[in-house]
Design a protein around this motif. Structure first.
Motif, PDB file in Angstrom:
ATOM      1  N   ARG A 178       1.829  28.632   3.766  1.00  0.00           N
ATOM      2  CA  ARG A 178       1.281  27.266   3.863  1.00  0.00           C
ATOM      3  C   ARG A 178       2.001  26.459   4.934  1.00  0.00           C
ATOM      4  O   ARG A 178       1.374  25.685   5.657  1.00  0.00           O
ATOM      5  N   GLU A 179       3.310  26.610   5.038  1.00  0.00           N
ATOM      6  CA  GLU A 179       4.064  25.911   6.088  1.00  0.00           C
ATOM      7  C   GLU A 179       3.620  26.363   7.475  1.00  0.00           C
ATOM      8  O   GLU A 179       3.463  25.550   8.385  1.00  0.00           O
ATOM      9  N   ALA A 180       3.384  27.679   7.626  1.00  0.00           N
ATOM     10  CA  ALA A 180       2.942  28.209   8.920  1.00  0.00           C
ATOM     11  C   ALA A 180       1.555  27.686   9.280  1.00  0.00           C
ATOM     12  O   ALA A 180       1.268  27.414  10.450  1.00  0.00           O
ATOM     13  N   LEU A 181       0.694  27.515   8.290  1.00  0.00           N
ATOM     14  CA  LEU A 181      -0.669  27.035   8.539  1.00  0.00           C
ATOM     15  C   LEU A 181      -0.734  25.529   8.737  1.00  0.00           C
ATOM     16  O   LEU A 181      -1.727  25.014   9.258  1.00  0.00           O
ATOM     17  N   SER A 182       0.296  24.808   8.358  1.00  0.00           N
ATOM     18  CA  SER A 182       0.268  23.344   8.374  1.00  0.00           C
ATOM     19  C   SER A 182       0.066  22.751   9.766  1.00  0.00           C
ATOM     20  O   SER A 182      -0.346  21.601   9.894  1.00  0.00           O
ATOM     21  N   VAL A 183       0.342  23.503  10.807  1.00  0.00           N
ATOM     22  CA  VAL A 183       0.195  22.991  12.177  1.00  0.00           C
ATOM     23  C   VAL A 183      -1.238  23.111  12.701  1.00  0.00           C
ATOM     24  O   VAL A 183      -1.542  22.591  13.774  1.00  0.00           O
ATOM     25  N   VAL A 205      -7.817  28.311   1.543  1.00  0.00           N
ATOM     26  CA  VAL A 205      -7.390  28.056   0.173  1.00  0.00           C
ATOM     27  C   VAL A 205      -6.728  29.331  -0.344  1.00  0.00           C
ATOM     28  O   VAL A 205      -7.382  30.355  -0.498  1.00  0.00           O
ATOM     29  N   LEU A 206      -5.426  29.257  -0.570  1.00  0.00           N
ATOM     30  CA  LEU A 206      -4.681  30.410  -1.054  1.00  0.00           C
ATOM     31  C   LEU A 206      -3.995  30.072  -2.364  1.00  0.00           C
ATOM     32  O   LEU A 206      -3.517  28.956  -2.559  1.00  0.00           O
ATOM     33  N   GLU A 207      -3.939  31.052  -3.237  1.00  0.00           N
ATOM     34  CA  GLU A 207      -3.240  30.930  -4.512  1.00  0.00           C
ATOM     35  C   GLU A 207      -2.263  32.096  -4.631  1.00  0.00           C
ATOM     36  O   GLU A 207      -2.376  33.093  -3.909  1.00  0.00           O
ATOM     37  N   GLU A 208      -1.327  32.002  -5.554  1.00  0.00           N
ATOM     38  CA  GLU A 208      -0.364  33.086  -5.756  1.00  0.00           C
ATOM     39  C   GLU A 208      -1.057  34.407  -6.056  1.00  0.00           C
ATOM     40  O   GLU A 208      -0.601  35.468  -5.628  1.00  0.00           O
ATOM     41  N   ALA A 209      -2.164  34.357  -6.779  1.00  0.00           N
ATOM     42  CA  ALA A 209      -2.892  35.578  -7.145  1.00  0.00           C
ATOM     43  C   ALA A 209      -3.463  36.302  -5.928  1.00  0.00           C
ATOM     44  O   ALA A 209      -3.807  37.486  -6.014  1.00  0.00           O
ATOM     45  N   ASP A 210      -3.552  35.618  -4.784  1.00  0.00           N
ATOM     46  CA  ASP A 210      -4.078  36.221  -3.551  1.00  0.00           C
ATOM     47  C   ASP A 210      -3.032  37.068  -2.833  1.00  0.00           C
ATOM     48  O   ASP A 210      -3.331  37.712  -1.841  1.00  0.00           O
ATOM     49  N   HIS A 213       5.176  32.952  -5.093  1.00  0.00           N
ATOM     50  CA  HIS A 213       5.186  31.511  -4.802  1.00  0.00           C
ATOM     51  C   HIS A 213       6.001  31.221  -3.531  1.00  0.00           C
ATOM     52  O   HIS A 213       5.593  30.409  -2.693  1.00  0.00           O
ATOM     53  N   ASP A 214       7.151  31.881  -3.386  1.00  0.00           N
ATOM     54  CA  ASP A 214       7.978  31.700  -2.179  1.00  0.00           C
ATOM     55  C   ASP A 214       7.203  32.107  -0.924  1.00  0.00           C
ATOM     56  O   ASP A 214       7.243  31.414   0.095  1.00  0.00           O
ATOM     57  N   ILE A 215       6.499  33.225  -1.013  1.00  0.00           N
ATOM     58  CA  ILE A 215       5.711  33.723   0.128  1.00  0.00           C
ATOM     59  C   ILE A 215       4.563  32.756   0.427  1.00  0.00           C
ATOM     60  O   ILE A 215       4.307  32.420   1.587  1.00  0.00           O
TER      61      ILE A 215
END
Length: 105
Positions: free
Chosen positions: A44-49, A57-62, A37-39
């Protein structure tokens, strides 16, 4: 190219770089842990820009953290860990090195 998934940078990293313990050395535990979850939050923060971030679409299981012991699901020791992120069917997984080291505080 339009619709291409941008890479978040050269590496997804923790506080600073730190080597894995050499064979036979004891792993140094950390206070707390680094979870999938931390990763995912960092990615997600890096992709936000990026304009097309909603297409990723990413999930923890990925997220797979290599180098963990049997039954472990989060990083609990200093060192370097290979992270593999599955980006979807037909897309090559993204691999990065996550370095977990002691804080300078």
């Amino acid at each position: 190219s339009p619709g291409a998934v941008p890479e978040p940078g050269p590496a997804v990293t923790g506080p600073a770089a730190g080597p894995m313990p050499a064979r036979g050395e004891e792993a140094v535990p950390i206070f707390g842990a680094v979870s999938r979850h931390d990763i995912l939050t960092i990615v997600r923060e890096a992709l936000s820009v990026y304009e097309h971030k909603s297409r990723v679409v990413l999930e923890e299981a990925d997220i797979v953290i290599e180098g963990l012991g049997p039954g472990e699901d989060r990083i609990k020791h200093l060192g370097s860990y290979r992270i593999t992120i599955s980006l979807g069917k037909g897309v090559q997984p993204l691999e990065r090195l996550l370095d977990v080291s002691a804080s300078d505080n």
